[in-house]
Design a protein around this motif. Structure first.
Motif, PDB file in Angstrom:
ATOM      1  N   ALA A 111       4.095   9.812  -9.416  1.00 16.65           N
ATOM      2  CA  ALA A 111       2.885   9.014  -9.260  1.00 16.65           C
ATOM      3  C   ALA A 111       3.096   7.956  -8.185  1.00 16.65           C
ATOM      4  O   ALA A 111       4.224   7.659  -7.797  1.00 16.65           O
ATOM      5  CB  ALA A 111       2.522   8.354 -10.588  1.00 16.65           C
ATOM      6  N   ASP A 112       2.001   7.400  -7.693  1.00 15.66           N
ATOM      7  CA  ASP A 112       2.105   6.304  -6.718  1.00 15.66           C
ATOM      8  C   ASP A 112       2.801   5.126  -7.385  1.00 15.66           C
ATOM      9  O   ASP A 112       2.293   4.573  -8.364  1.00 15.66           O
ATOM     10  CB  ASP A 112       0.699   5.921  -6.260  1.00 15.66           C
ATOM     11  N   PRO A 113       3.958   4.705  -6.899  1.00 16.52           N
ATOM     12  CA  PRO A 113       4.702   3.646  -7.583  1.00 16.52           C
ATOM     13  C   PRO A 113       4.207   2.238  -7.282  1.00 16.52           C
ATOM     14  O   PRO A 113       4.611   1.289  -7.949  1.00 16.52           O
ATOM     15  CB  PRO A 113       6.126   3.824  -7.035  1.00 16.52           C
ATOM     16  N   HIS A 114       3.331   2.069  -6.290  1.00 20.91           N
ATOM     17  CA  HIS A 114       2.966   0.723  -5.848  1.00 20.91           C
ATOM     18  C   HIS A 114       2.288  -0.118  -6.924  1.00 20.91           C
ATOM     19  O   HIS A 114       2.687  -1.265  -7.157  1.00 20.91           O
ATOM     20  CB  HIS A 114       2.103   0.805  -4.585  1.00 20.91           C
ATOM     21  N   PRO A 115       1.267   0.395  -7.632  1.00 20.77           N
ATOM     22  CA  PRO A 115       0.663  -0.431  -8.680  1.00 20.77           C
ATOM     23  C   PRO A 115       1.654  -0.792  -9.777  1.00 20.77           C
ATOM     24  O   PRO A 115       1.616  -1.898 -10.323  1.00 20.77           O
ATOM     25  CB  PRO A 115      -0.482   0.454  -9.212  1.00 20.77           C
ATOM     26  N   ALA A 116       2.561   0.134 -10.112  1.00 17.06           N
ATOM     27  CA  ALA A 116       3.541  -0.142 -11.162  1.00 17.06           C
ATOM     28  C   ALA A 116       4.498  -1.243 -10.738  1.00 17.06           C
ATOM     29  O   ALA A 116       4.832  -2.138 -11.523  1.00 17.06           O
ATOM     30  CB  ALA A 116       4.314   1.142 -11.489  1.00 17.06           C
ATOM     31  N   ALA A 136      11.660  -0.539  -6.173  1.00 19.38           N
ATOM     32  CA  ALA A 136      11.430  -0.451  -4.727  1.00 19.38           C
ATOM     33  C   ALA A 136      12.678   0.035  -4.007  1.00 19.38           C
ATOM     34  O   ALA A 136      12.594   0.837  -3.061  1.00 19.38           O
ATOM     35  CB  ALA A 136      10.996  -1.814  -4.194  1.00 19.38           C
ATOM     36  N   ALA A 137      13.847  -0.433  -4.428  1.00 16.11           N
ATOM     37  CA  ALA A 137      15.088   0.019  -3.811  1.00 16.11           C
ATOM     38  C   ALA A 137      15.303   1.503  -4.045  1.00 16.11           C
ATOM     39  O   ALA A 137      15.785   2.234  -3.158  1.00 16.11           O
ATOM     40  CB  ALA A 137      16.264  -0.781  -4.357  1.00 16.11           C
ATOM     41  N   ALA A 166       0.861  -1.178   0.000  1.00 13.32           N
ATOM     42  CA  ALA A 166       0.000   0.000   0.000  1.00 13.32           C
ATOM     43  C   ALA A 166       0.895   1.225   0.000  1.00 13.32           C
ATOM     44  O   ALA A 166       2.089   1.121   0.241  1.00 13.32           O
ATOM     45  CB  ALA A 166      -0.908   0.007   1.227  1.00 13.32           C
ATOM     46  N   PRO A 167       0.336   2.410  -0.261  1.00 15.77           N
ATOM     47  CA  PRO A 167       1.178   3.597  -0.284  1.00 15.77           C
ATOM     48  C   PRO A 167       1.965   3.769   1.004  1.00 15.77           C
ATOM     49  O   PRO A 167       1.479   3.494   2.091  1.00 15.77           O
ATOM     50  CB  PRO A 167       0.152   4.736  -0.476  1.00 15.77           C
ATOM     51  N   ALA A 168       3.189   4.242   0.857  1.00 12.60           N
ATOM     52  CA  ALA A 168       4.047   4.447   2.020  1.00 12.60           C
ATOM     53  C   ALA A 168       3.517   5.587   2.867  1.00 12.60           C
ATOM     54  O   ALA A 168       2.814   6.471   2.381  1.00 12.60           O
ATOM     55  CB  ALA A 168       5.465   4.775   1.548  1.00 12.60           C
ATOM     56  N   PRO A 169       3.854   5.594   4.159  1.00 12.88           N
ATOM     57  CA  PRO A 169       3.423   6.691   5.029  1.00 12.88           C
ATOM     58  C   PRO A 169       3.977   8.019   4.542  1.00 12.88           C
ATOM     59  O   PRO A 169       5.025   8.091   3.907  1.00 12.88           O
ATOM     60  CB  PRO A 169       4.002   6.296   6.394  1.00 12.88           C
ATOM     61  N   THR A 170       3.284   9.088   4.870  1.00  5.43           N
ATOM     62  CA  THR A 170       3.715  10.430   4.492  1.00  5.43           C
ATOM     63  C   THR A 170       4.108  11.197   5.727  1.00  5.43           C
ATOM     64  O   THR A 170       4.082  10.689   6.832  1.00  5.43           O
ATOM     65  CB  THR A 170       2.566  11.174   3.785  1.00  5.43           C
ATOM     66  N   ASP A 171       4.446  12.450   5.544  1.00  9.94           N
ATOM     67  CA  ASP A 171       4.825  13.280   6.676  1.00  9.94           C
ATOM     68  C   ASP A 171       3.625  13.865   7.393  1.00  9.94           C
ATOM     69  O   ASP A 171       3.774  14.612   8.352  1.00  9.94           O
ATOM     70  CB  ASP A 171       5.725  14.427   6.204  1.00  9.94           C
ATOM     71  N   ALA A 172       2.414  13.564   6.932  1.00 13.99           N
ATOM     72  CA  ALA A 172       1.216  14.073   7.596  1.00 13.99           C
ATOM     73  C   ALA A 172       1.104  13.471   8.976  1.00 13.99           C
ATOM     74  O   ALA A 172       1.635  12.402   9.248  1.00 13.99           O
ATOM     75  CB  ALA A 172      -0.019  13.721   6.771  1.00 13.99           C
ATOM     76  N   PRO A 173       0.409  14.163   9.914  1.00 14.90           N
ATOM     77  CA  PRO A 173       0.242  13.595  11.255  1.00 14.90           C
ATOM     78  C   PRO A 173      -0.351  12.204  11.174  1.00 14.90           C
ATOM     79  O   PRO A 173      -1.330  11.971  10.478  1.00 14.90           O
ATOM     80  CB  PRO A 173      -0.728  14.581  11.929  1.00 14.90           C
ATOM     81  N   ALA A 174       0.254  11.272  11.879  1.00 15.53           N
ATOM     82  CA  ALA A 174      -0.151   9.869  11.793  1.00 15.53           C
ATOM     83  C   ALA A 174      -0.768   9.420  13.097  1.00 15.53           C
ATOM     84  O   ALA A 174      -0.487   9.972  14.148  1.00 15.53           O
ATOM     85  CB  ALA A 174       1.069   8.995  11.482  1.00 15.53           C
ATOM     86  N   PRO A 175      -1.637   8.398  13.057  1.00 18.01           N
ATOM     87  CA  PRO A 175      -2.186   7.863  14.284  1.00 18.01           C
ATOM     88  C   PRO A 175      -1.124   7.139  15.072  1.00 18.01           C
ATOM     89  O   PRO A 175      -0.051   6.810  14.560  1.00 18.01           O
ATOM     90  CB  PRO A 175      -3.258   6.877  13.785  1.00 18.01           C
ATOM     91  N   ALA A 178       3.209   0.810 -16.025  1.00 22.81           N
ATOM     92  CA  ALA A 178       4.294   0.014 -15.446  1.00 22.81           C
ATOM     93  C   ALA A 178       4.973  -0.852 -16.481  1.00 22.81           C
ATOM     94  O   ALA A 178       6.125  -1.240 -16.303  1.00 22.81           O
ATOM     95  CB  ALA A 178       3.753  -0.862 -14.326  1.00 22.81           C
ATOM     96  N   GLU A 179       4.257  -1.180 -17.556  1.00 24.63           N
ATOM     97  CA  GLU A 179       4.878  -1.999 -18.587  1.00 24.63           C
ATOM     98  C   GLU A 179       6.057  -1.275 -19.239  1.00 24.63           C
ATOM     99  O   GLU A 179       6.921  -1.885 -19.848  1.00 24.63           O
ATOM    100  CB  GLU A 179       3.832  -2.376 -19.636  1.00 24.63           C
ATOM    101  N   GLN A 180       6.064   0.050 -19.106  1.00 28.85           N
ATOM    102  CA  GLN A 180       7.174   0.812 -19.666  1.00 28.85           C
ATOM    103  C   GLN A 180       8.363   0.813 -18.713  1.00 28.85           C
ATOM    104  O   GLN A 180       9.433   0.348 -19.049  1.00 28.85           O
ATOM    105  CB  GLN A 180       6.704   2.256 -19.949  1.00 28.85           C
ATOM    106  N   HIS A 181       8.151   1.318 -17.475  1.00 26.92           N
ATOM    107  CA  HIS A 181       9.272   1.361 -16.534  1.00 26.92           C
ATOM    108  C   HIS A 181       8.767   1.812 -15.168  1.00 26.92           C
ATOM    109  O   HIS A 181       8.468   2.986 -14.986  1.00 26.92           O
ATOM    110  CB  HIS A 181      10.350   2.321 -17.035  1.00 26.92           C
ATOM    111  N   PRO A 182       8.634   0.933 -14.187  1.00 27.89           N
ATOM    112  CA  PRO A 182       8.083   1.331 -12.893  1.00 27.89           C
ATOM    113  C   PRO A 182       8.923   2.354 -12.172  1.00 27.89           C
ATOM    114  O   PRO A 182       8.409   3.246 -11.516  1.00 27.89           O
ATOM    115  CB  PRO A 182       8.015   0.003 -12.118  1.00 27.89           C
ATOM    116  N   ALA A 183      10.255   2.260 -12.268  1.00 25.56           N
ATOM    117  CA  ALA A 183      11.098   3.224 -11.566  1.00 25.56           C
ATOM    118  C   ALA A 183      10.893   4.619 -12.129  1.00 25.56           C
ATOM    119  O   ALA A 183      10.869   5.610 -11.402  1.00 25.56           O
ATOM    120  CB  ALA A 183      12.566   2.808 -11.681  1.00 25.56           C
ATOM    121  N   GLY A 184      10.712   4.711 -13.445  1.00 26.60           N
ATOM    122  CA  GLY A 184      10.453   6.003 -14.050  1.00 26.60           C
ATOM    123  C   GLY A 184       9.124   6.573 -13.598  1.00 26.60           C
ATOM    124  O   GLY A 184       8.992   7.771 -13.386  1.00 26.60           O
ATOM    125  N   LEU A 185       8.115   5.728 -13.451  1.00 22.95           N
ATOM    126  CA  LEU A 185       6.815   6.177 -12.962  1.00 22.95           C
ATOM    127  C   LEU A 185       6.938   6.733 -11.556  1.00 22.95           C
ATOM    128  O   LEU A 185       6.359   7.756 -11.219  1.00 22.95           O
ATOM    129  CB  LEU A 185       5.814   5.023 -12.991  1.00 22.95           C
TER     130      LEU A 185
END
Length: 456
Positions: free
Chosen positions: A307-312, A329-330, A262-271, A295-302
């Motif tokens: 953009a949210d990289p998780h689906p890619a 991911a790295a 799922a999307p990584a945490p952000t800097d917004a106030p978290a629970p 993503a078929e083109q290049h997930p790292a570029g996305l």
């Protein structure tokens, strides 16, 4: 209401808990209690999942007022060793202070959410203690805007050993009160005398209620091909078990499916414990379809494009481009490291994503190594050894270690895993002993000796 069916031959009766709740007045988004008469007309053994083979108890909670009372009833039902089926109809909200999910009760209001609603993690905590495969949860819920964001982000977790079915829909428009259409359809099918297997039951219910349901409802445990929704695959379902079922025991302890990206945490106030939610490997709907094509083109570029990289990344992994997915991911992890520093929630998130990508790439040694690192990072963040997410990381490392085919590599990783398992024994009895026994077998195999039979 308490209904008991007699069957003296069954030592472990089944239990069904029917909980339907929604605030009174303007805060009501769903007429939750309207489903109770239909469910109450279903035979108790069918509701409890025993189908005449054992005694059955049905507990009904209609618009309860106090979350502590609800928790007490859930805890008592969860303590039963037999099958447990929970049917929940109601609405989800997020409290203002800690931003945690809550199931609204009859007196719930936005200002008093933390005191008058049932925290979702209370429910999840009670179910996690149960033996895997004995618990089924059927949901028919609506979620307000903030709760919907958490639900679609994979925050609605009930544990890997719990089968989950049903639907969650975004809140209806103003002055509109939704109906629990999925549970009503389930009750109608059962009252007709039909007894299909659970996956088929809920597919039929989804098809019957499609014309009355929200077009973007999330359907849980229901095959996308039979679902009327573009978001048919629930974002929080385990990738390896999209139907809601989990695998059986492996060498005596429960197999733990990989996390879900799922999307990584952000800097917004978290629970509180914002880092305690497992990452999710999943995306739904048209947005996921678009991301998959990109993503078929290049997930790292996305990812670099903002953009949210998780689906890619997921699309690349599913297409077998594991090196490409791991590299993306790295790259995200390195960016998180520069932006937030070592040991941050954001870096931990991407570390766990890489661990699961290694599992998908059928590299259990690498996955085990990364999961052990994730567990150590969590412990370094002062999470306790009995924290569910620390335990989950160690359990996943242990499970991946058992999949390693290279005995030399398994022996190499074993000392660190044994040390970690001693600190984090987990909830599966004898996990450390099983690990040590397997390690002894590896050493015996290397020495060319036959392992002795365990003492009785």
């Amino acid at each position: 209401m308490l209904i008991t069916g007699e069957n003296r031959e069954s030592p472990a009766p089944g239990t069904a808990l029917l909980l339907a709740a929604a605030p009174a007045g303007k805060g009501r988004l769903i007429d939750a209690a309207s489903v109770l008469p239909a469910l109450a007309a279903v035979p108790a053994d069918v509701l409890a999942g025993t189908a005449g083979a054992a005694a059955a108890t049905v507990i009904e909670l209609a618009d309860p007022l106090d979350p502590q009372t609800v928790l007490t009833r859930i805890r008592a039902a969860a303590a039963s060793p037999g099958p447990l089926h929970l049917y929940l109809a109601g609405q989800l909200h997020v409290d203002r202070k800690q931003r945690q999910l809550h199931l609204a009760l009859a007196r719930t209001a936005p200002a008093t959410m933390r005191y008058t609603a049932l925290p979702w993690h209370w429910l999840a905590g009670e179910l996690k203690t149960r033996r895997p495969g004995t618990t089924t949860v059927v949901l028919d819920l609506v979620a307000d805007t903030e709760a919907w964001q958490q639900v679609t982000g994979g925050r609605l977790l009930l544990g890997d050993g719990t089968r989950t079915y049903g639907r969650i829909a975004p809140a209806p428009g103003r002055r509109t009160v939704a109906a629990p259409v999925h549970l009503k359809a389930v009750a109608a099918i059962w009252r007709s005398g039909a007894r299909p297997p659970l996956p088929h039951l809920h597919e039929q219910a989804a098809a019957q209620s499609a014309s009355q349901d929200a077009p973007d409802a999330l359907l849980l445990g229901i095959a996308p091909s039979n679902a009327p929704s573009t978001a048919a695959a629930y974002a929080g379902s385990p990738l390896s078990h999209p139907s809601g079922h989990t695998s059986g025991p492996v060498h005596g302890h429960a197999a733990v499916p990989g996390p879900r990206i799922a999307p990584a945490p952000t800097d917004a106030p978290a629970p509180a414990r914002a880092d305690a939610h497992p990452v999710s490997l999943g995306a739904t709907g048209a947005d996921a379809h678009t991301a998959n094509l990109a993503a078929e083109q290049h997930p790292a570029g996305l990812a670099a494009a903002g953009a949210d990289p998780h689906p890619a990344i997921l699309a690349a992994a599913r297409a077998g481009r594991h090196d490409e997915a791991a590299a993306a991911a790295a790259s995200c992890e390195n960016e998180a490291l520069r932006a937030h520093g070592p040991g941050s929630v954001q870096v931990l998130h991407w570390l766990e994503v890489r661990a699961d990508l290694a599992r998908l790439a059928q590299d259990p040694a690498r996955s085990c190594e990364l999961w052990m690192t994730a567990a150590e990072v969590r412990l370094g963040r002062q999470q306790t050894t009995d924290d569910p997410d620390v335990e989950a990381a160690v359990d996943r490392a242990h499970h991946q270690w058992e999949q390693i085919g290279d005995a030399a590599r398994a022996r190499q990783l074993a000392p660190a895993l044994v040390a970690l398992r001693r600190r984090v024994p987990g909830r599966q009895r004898g996990a450390l002993q099983l690990l040590q026994r397997r390690l002894e077998q590896l050493h015996d195999h290397r020495a060319g000796t036959t392992p002795s039979a365990p003492a009785r």
